[in-house]
Design a protein around this motif. Structure first.
Motif, short mmCIF file in Angstrom:
data_model
loop_
_atom_site.label_atom_id
_atom_site.label_comp_id
_atom_site.label_asym_id
_atom_site.label_seq_id
_atom_site.Cartn_x
_atom_site.Cartn_y
_atom_site.Cartn_z
N UNK A 16 0.84 -1.20 0.00
CA UNK A 16 0.00 0.00 0.00
C UNK A 16 0.88 1.25 0.00
N UNK A 17 1.54 1.48 -1.13
CA UNK A 17 2.47 2.59 -1.26
C UNK A 17 2.65 2.93 -2.73
N UNK A 18 3.24 4.11 -2.99
CA UNK A 18 3.58 4.51 -4.34
C UNK A 18 5.03 4.97 -4.38
N UNK A 19 5.72 4.66 -5.47
CA UNK A 19 7.09 5.11 -5.68
C UNK A 19 7.06 6.30 -6.62
N UNK A 20 7.83 7.35 -6.29
CA UNK A 20 7.86 8.56 -7.10
C UNK A 20 9.26 8.73 -7.69
N UNK A 21 9.33 8.91 -9.01
CA UNK A 21 10.59 9.08 -9.72
C UNK A 21 10.55 10.38 -10.52
N UNK A 22 11.73 10.96 -10.77
CA UNK A 22 11.77 12.05 -11.74
C UNK A 22 11.93 11.45 -13.13
#
Length: 339
Positions: free
Chosen positions: A272-278
């Motif tokens: 239950x999470x999200x990964x954030x990338x540029x």
């Protein structure tokens, strides 16, 4: 428990394969800090509301496809809702209320998007290989696309529109067999001219244009990677490469959204999470639930408020289907609104 028809059972079996294989807001905003390893900072999401409970008929609930309508209402779909239960819902995030928009006895809808061409709401029916559309109020259901593409029926998962209204689909064909038969498919805005842009993919799931509409990001669920498909002015492919390898552990890469700065928000199935990338592939942050949140296993998708930074992600598990909110790293645009 109510007996289901063979057709409904068949549809839910297909969705079950997808799931088992891997397919006013509380104040205070985000808490940030240093996360271990290469996960960047931690952004703590806050609970908005519970939308659904586990359905007795299907044994699960799975929220997807959050997308904002022009009037500010948030549209959410429940992939595993049985006939008669809301399959498409409209949420007032300020009042924390929801109401049913659409149901039927057939569809298993895994995404939602509004077309810039005709303003209708488009849904991908994973179980039946179709794209359907509704009027913005949920009425007037139509089949936009059905049938085979290059000799094979699709399992359409997520969708994205270009500015002219042409539709791009992540086709998770081969998911239930565990074989790389997936594709990225382009369908003309009138529902014709379906073409395969990429094939031999491992259960493609998330799909979104980059901030400048120069190419498509798409995730492959069973390989935990994000690839980039550069397009020409006519929607043809000029190049393709693996862009990001998602360190998901037990989790798998689900849906994708992109903000105004080009940052990618990668949903995780199995965590239950999200990964954030540029856009260069650097891991900027991980969006996490509060430690007290239990019974939630997947954060499948997100919509960032158009012109604002408040983001709403769909989270599901044995505890039910929920909306959680956090502050995104940049403003929302069309590419961060559903899919």
């Amino acid at each position: 428990m109510r007996r289901l028809s063979p057709r409904t059972l068949s549809a839910l079996a297909a969705v079950g394969a997808l799931i088992l294989t891997g397919c006013g807001t509380e104040q205070g905003g985000s808490e940030s800090g240093t996360a271990p390893g290469s996960e960047g900072r931690t952004i703590r999401a806050q609970k908005v509301m519970r939308l659904t409970q586990v359905h007795a008929e299907t044994g699960m609930t799975l929220l997807e496809g959050p997308v904002f309508a022009d009037d500010g209402g948030l549209i959410v779909v429940d992939v595993t809702a049985p006939a008669g239960k809301p399959k498409v819902m409209r949420v007032d995030v300020a009042k924390k209320t929801s109401r049913a928009v659409h149901t039927d006895d057939r569809g298993a809808y895994t995404s939602a998007q509004f077309s810039p061409y005709d303003g209708r709401l488009y849904l991908s029916d994973f179980a039946h290989g179709e794209i359907v559309s509704l009027a913005s109020d949920g009425s007037d259901p139509r089949t936009f696309f059905s049938g085979e593409v290059a000799g094979a029926r699709m399992n359409p998962d997520d969708i994205a529109f270009d500015p002219e209204g042409n539709l791009y689909v992540s086709d998770s064909r081969g998911l239930s067999e565990g074989k790389p038969h997936g594709r990225v498919v382009r369908i003309g805005r009138e529902g014709g001219g379906a073409t395969v842009l990429a094939e031999g993919l491992a259960a493609p799931n998330g799909i979104s244009f980059d901030a400048d509409y120069r190419g498509l990001w798409f995730s492959e669920l069973t390989e935990n990677r994000i690839s980039y498909l550069r397009l020409d002015e006519k929607g043809g492919v000029t190049s393709r490469h693996t862009a990001i390898r998602v360190d998901g552990g037990l989790a798998q890469s689900d849906s994708i959204a992109v903000d105004a700065d080009g940052n990618l928000y990668q949903g995780l199935h199995g965590r239950a999470a999200m990964a954030v990338y540029d856009r260069h592939g650097e891991r900027l942050a991980t969006v996490e639930l509060p430690s007290r949140a239990e019974g939630l296993e997947s954060a499948t998708n997100v919509a960032v408020t158009p012109g604002g930074t408040r983001a709403y992600m769909t989270v599901s598990g044995p505890a039910g289907g929920y909306l959680y909110a956090f502050d995104a790293l940049a403003e929302g645009v069309r590419q961060s609104n559903g899919g």
